[in-house]
Enzyme design. Sequence first.
Site, mmCIF file in Angstrom:
data_model
loop_
_atom_site.group_PDB
_atom_site.id
_atom_site.type_symbol
_atom_site.label_atom_id
_atom_site.label_comp_id
_atom_site.label_asym_id
_atom_site.label_seq_id
_atom_site.Cartn_x
_atom_site.Cartn_y
_atom_site.Cartn_z
ATOM 1 N N ILE A 1 0.822 -1.204 0.000
ATOM 2 C CA ILE A 1 0.000 0.000 0.000
ATOM 3 C C ILE A 1 0.857 1.255 0.000
ATOM 4 O O ILE A 1 0.493 2.268 -0.606
ATOM 5 C CB ILE A 1 -0.992 0.005 1.203
ATOM 6 N N GLY B 1 -5.678 -6.983 0.765
ATOM 7 C CA GLY B 1 -6.193 -6.000 1.717
ATOM 8 C C GLY B 1 -5.316 -4.767 1.724
ATOM 9 O O GLY B 1 -4.735 -4.397 0.712
ATOM 10 N N GLU B 2 -5.237 -4.123 2.877
ATOM 11 C CA GLU B 2 -4.435 -2.912 3.084
ATOM 12 C C GLU B 2 -4.981 -1.699 2.333
ATOM 13 O O GLU B 2 -4.434 -0.607 2.446
ATOM 14 C CB GLU B 2 -2.966 -3.109 2.657
ATOM 15 N N GLY B 3 -6.020 -1.868 1.527
ATOM 16 C CA GLY B 3 -6.485 -0.801 0.658
ATOM 17 C C GLY B 3 -5.782 -0.780 -0.680
ATOM 18 O O GLY B 3 -5.899 0.187 -1.445
#
EC number: 2.4.2.21
Length: 342
Positions: free
Chosen positions: A88, A305-307
């Site tokens: 990210i 995930g993590e954006g």
Amino acid sequence: MRISTEFKTALQHKIDLKTKPLGALGDLESLAFKIGCIQNTKSPQITKPTIVIFAGDHGIAKMGEVNPFPQEVTSQMVYNFVNGGAAINVFSKTNDINLKIVDAGVNHQFESDLEIVDAKIDFGTKNYQFEPAMTEAQYEEAIQKSGEIVHQIYNEGCNTIGFGEMGISNTSSASLLMAYFLKLPMEACVGSGTGLKEGGINKKVKILSEVFEKHNVNNTLEALSTFGGFEIVMLYGALLKAAELNMTIVIDGFIVTSALLAAKTSNTTILENCVFAHNSNEQGHKKMLEYLDVKPLLSLGLRLGEGTGAALAIPLLKAAVNFLNDMASFESAGVSGETEQG
């Protein structure tokens, strides 16, 4: 916000008169139209795009039965975010996106000088195999704190926000929430998470099915406080606040969408503000997107995930508003438009 039919017609007319065949920019045209409607202008802007990562630990992770990685990885990854070493960080830097890291409830005491937002509710949730993950007071505090974080970001000039998360075992919480809101059997909701093989997935389904049957959950508050991590409840609160402030919300993957399922029960029009970044490779996410009847911008097989999906999608939002604002029309360019064919 209610948008007039006249405005929608004018916005579509502006898109259609750009120097291209009708619909030739495909989903970018729909995206430009959506952002224009959110901002109620024919000249929308993406200003100070920001991704907020909420990090929190889950009591069930200490058992090691549903997660191949130990709980300590949550805090280790927060340090990685702070040090700029995660995916990210790379994608945010590449695409000029602001990044904020929030300690929602990590089971670790971080140094006070770290560049993170301290919104810690507790040192991880309780284990929902035995009791609800959090108290109602903790649930309310998480919503309040996340709303304040989003409001501050908005006041700094951001109108486009995405969310990420970090928390070992949070795919288990998301699967439980998915099962509750979509009324699906657990095996339809559980995936590999951080890398479970078939035997591990079957064991995870069994454990989470037992958890689901143990608790008598009757509403959104009970679902989130029983099954959610602090980071997921903060996602819920953040989504509601971003919609209240009429921001463009970029939805990431499985975990963030589980929080959105909850948020939609509290704000039935929230999808009007949401752009869906990608289709996660976590098997439940596709079912969530089908339930919401939405089309994601990207399909890259991500399940990190993590954006990260949101960070990769934000350049498409910029491209959509930039073509709307900067691309010539047939009239301004002196180019002949399409003629009717009999």
